[in-house]
Design an enzyme around this catalytic site. Sequence first.
Site, mmCIF file in Angstrom:
data_model
loop_
_atom_site.group_PDB
_atom_site.id
_atom_site.type_symbol
_atom_site.label_atom_id
_atom_site.label_comp_id
_atom_site.label_asym_id
_atom_site.label_seq_id
_atom_site.Cartn_x
_atom_site.Cartn_y
_atom_site.Cartn_z
ATOM 1 N N LYS A 1 0.848 -1.170 0.039
ATOM 2 C CA LYS A 1 0.406 0.418 -0.388
ATOM 3 C C LYS A 1 0.745 2.005 -0.345
ATOM 4 O O LYS A 1 0.804 2.301 -0.766
ATOM 5 C CB LYS A 1 -1.078 -0.010 0.803
ATOM 6 C CG LYS A 1 -2.010 -1.127 0.962
ATOM 7 C CD LYS A 1 -3.316 -0.975 2.654
ATOM 8 C CE LYS A 1 -4.360 -1.934 2.091
ATOM 9 N NZ LYS A 1 -4.989 -1.987 3.495
ATOM 10 N N LYS B 1 -12.750 -5.660 -3.348
ATOM 11 C CA LYS B 1 -13.492 -4.539 -3.440
ATOM 12 C C LYS B 1 -13.276 -3.374 -3.565
ATOM 13 O O LYS B 1 -14.053 -2.565 -4.392
ATOM 14 C CB LYS B 1 -13.269 -4.935 -1.970
ATOM 15 C CG LYS B 1 -14.631 -5.566 -1.867
ATOM 16 C CD LYS B 1 -15.008 -5.629 0.018
ATOM 17 C CE LYS B 1 -14.286 -5.349 0.792
ATOM 18 N NZ LYS B 1 -14.428 -4.946 2.642
ATOM 19 N N LYS C 1 -6.886 -11.507 -7.586
ATOM 20 C CA LYS C 1 -8.003 -11.822 -6.782
ATOM 21 C C LYS C 1 -9.229 -11.241 -6.602
ATOM 22 O O LYS C 1 -8.756 -10.145 -7.267
ATOM 23 C CB LYS C 1 -7.286 -12.040 -4.508
ATOM 24 C CG LYS C 1 -8.262 -12.852 -4.172
ATOM 25 C CD LYS C 1 -8.063 -13.113 -3.084
ATOM 26 C CE LYS C 1 -8.372 -12.766 -1.597
ATOM 27 N NZ LYS C 1 -7.933 -13.239 -0.421
#
Length: 274
Positions: free
Chosen positions: A112, A196, A193
């Site tokens: 991140k 969201k 994957k």
Amino acid sequence: MKPRVLSGIQPTGSLHIGNYLGALKNWVRMQHDYECVFCIVDLHAITVHQEPAELRRKIEQTAAIFLAAGIDPKISSVVVQSTVPAHAELAWLLTCATPLGWLERMTQFKDKAAKQESIGDGLLQYPVLMAADILLYKANAVPVGDDQSQHLELTRDIAQRFNALYGDTFVMPETKLPTVGARIMGLDDPSKKMSKSETGSNHAIGLLDEPSVIRKKVMRATTDSNPAVDFESMGAGVVNLLTIHQAFTGWTDDQMKQHFTGMRYGDLKKTVAE
Ligand code: TRP
């Protein structure tokens, strides 16, 4: 007394079938064997900027999806993290017992941080707050995806260190990786994957998507250069479509093979979309 399970989910982005098959569905099943606490972790969500009104709406929406998925508030607890001040309070106590190096090593933090110009302290502290969520409730087991197992190890390290420094305080939580839960990949890019926060319109199938939208997304899903299903040689996109179908129907491997071998991709997609 039943062992206690705690898990958490951020009220951001849009919950999709990967969240349902990988997490929610297992949670619903576990409710009967464990005392469960399901936490909507809004304090984790604000480690990156959130519009307050939108966040409030998402918290309610997440709670509604929990209930719709089968979480029964008569037997399980659904907690909005920010409404229980002890999460933030314990996080501070744990922060003071956590070496900085442990946090800087977290791969999710590094990933991140690499994507941002300036890194908020919250991003670094994120796993300490997660440790607080878990240790606060003396959870015995924590069902999470494998992307969270490093945070769980850290939770145990922090608990151990705190216990060594101040005496036996915290219960050591186990990681509970899903045993059956399917790993669902993005429809547009089956090497990633299903996420969201991915914005691509053809990436994820949202739990709140209209049936017509779901059909469109499945029909556009990435496959491979074969014309039809060949179980001996399949691209990741085809595997993903079959995984989705199997996870929702509960068919055995044999049933899957019998039904889909040699099926052209157009028909495969039509079947999955139903
Ligand atoms: N970090 C978790 C995730 O992104 C969410 C989370 C926060 C969590 N606190 C938790 C998961 C406690 C399990 C237990 O998936």
